[in-house]
Write an enzyme that holds these catalytic residues in place. Structure first.
Site, PDB file in Angstrom:
ATOM      1  CG  ASN A   1     -10.108   7.564  10.077  1.00 53.54           C
ATOM      2  OD1 ASN A   1     -10.341   8.518  10.796  1.00 53.54           O
ATOM      3  ND2 ASN A   1     -11.053   6.737   9.655  1.00 53.54           N
TER       4      ASN A   1
ATOM      5  CB  ALA B   1      -9.170   6.707  -0.601  1.00 50.68           C
TER       6      ALA B   1
ATOM      7  CD  GLU C   1      -3.190   9.204   6.982  1.00 49.86           C
ATOM      8  OE1 GLU C   1      -1.957   9.129   6.792  1.00 49.86           O
ATOM      9  OE2 GLU C   1      -3.969   8.263   6.722  1.00 49.86           O
TER      10      GLU C   1
ATOM     11  CG  ASP D   1      -2.095  -0.956   1.054  1.00 48.83           C
ATOM     12  OD1 ASP D   1      -2.255  -1.516  -0.050  1.00 48.83           O
ATOM     13  OD2 ASP D   1      -2.839  -1.155   2.027  1.00 48.83           O
TER      14      ASP D   1
END
Length: 261
Positions: A164, A158, A121, A50
């Site tokens: 988060n 996303a 974020e 990721d």
């Protein structure tokens, strides 16, 4: 009626993280399907985890070429399963997920402004053993006079399943047009769990007592230290496209994640 001219072959750029298994996979796939530079590609195939997917999307902000990730890393929520066969068929029917990044403008202690973009974020974090003290504005109105915490973040839909979620923030469907405002280890007010905001909201953080309680601000991996103020807003004028296998769309992954124990 004359027949339609044949479609030109799909131009693919294969990019890989530094992990050996990713580099080896890139070599095999490039030899099999051919490879061009990202600047000349119709689609970019990113091989890694990721983190590398986010890196590839950031590198592609100007070109906005669709990116299809295949997992050759440790975390693969943003990636498709790795499979060397039938790649062209997978790309032909892949679903498109469009995301909009966040703009971060951060003022440091010297008054300089630093700007960055975040796909996941924008987060503020204390730099020392002292808790951070933050004042939070939403659309020019103070909504929280003082938050004593380890930090706070604004997450996109996303990014809602990433940092988060680890901070106990909500998972947001991609089509909800919502941002998550999530505290990190809030001490006062202890019961405040954050807020859901319109994607059009403008968020401002003022750092209180910045000399005694220094705070850093990060837009994905771009960090600014000793900040005094941070503004966050969504950039609807920027659109990034991720491709996912038709059998498991990103929307389906986000929905399934909400039922994982």
């Amino acid at each position: 009626m004359s027949p339609l001219p044949p479609r030109p072959p799909l131009k693919i750029a294969f990019v890989a993280s530094e992990r050996p298994e990713a580099e080896q996979a890139r070599g095999r796939l490039a030899a099999r399907y051919g490879s061009v530079s990202p600047a000349a590609a119709d689609v970019i195939v990113a091989l890694g985890g990721d983190g590398f997917m986010l890196e590839t999307l950031h590198d592609n902000l100007e070109r906005r070429t669709p990116v299809f990730g295949m997992n050759r890393g440790s975390v693969g929520f943003l990636m498709n399963d790795f499979e060397e066969d039938h790649l062209l068929e997978r790309l032909a029917v892949a679903g498109h997920t469009v995301i909009h990044p966040l703009q971060m403008d951060a003022w440091d202690a010297d008054g300089a402004v630093h700007s960055g973009l975040a796909i996941n974020e924008v987060s503020l974090l204390r730099q020392t053993c002292q808790s951070a003290k933050l004042r939070i504005w939403i659309d020019d109105t103070v909504r929280l006079e003082e938050l004593i915490c380890d930090g706070c973040m604004v997450a996109t839909a996303a990014g809602s399943t990433a940092y988060n979620l680890s901070a106990h923030g909500p998972i947001i469907p991609l089509d909800a047009r919502i941002l998550a405002l999530t505290p990190i280890s809030a001490f006062r007010p202890r019961q405040w769990r954050g807020a859901l905001l319109s994607h059009e909201a403008r968020v401002r953080f003022d750092v209180l007592e910045p000399e005694k309680r220094p705070v850093s601000a990060t837009a994905d991996s771009f960090e600014v230290r000793r900040v005094t103020r941070v503004d966050v807003r969504e950039r609807r004028d920027l659109a990034l496209t991720m491709l996912f296998d038709a059998s498991r769309s990103f929307e389906e992954r986000v929905l399934a994640e909400q039922f994982n124990s």
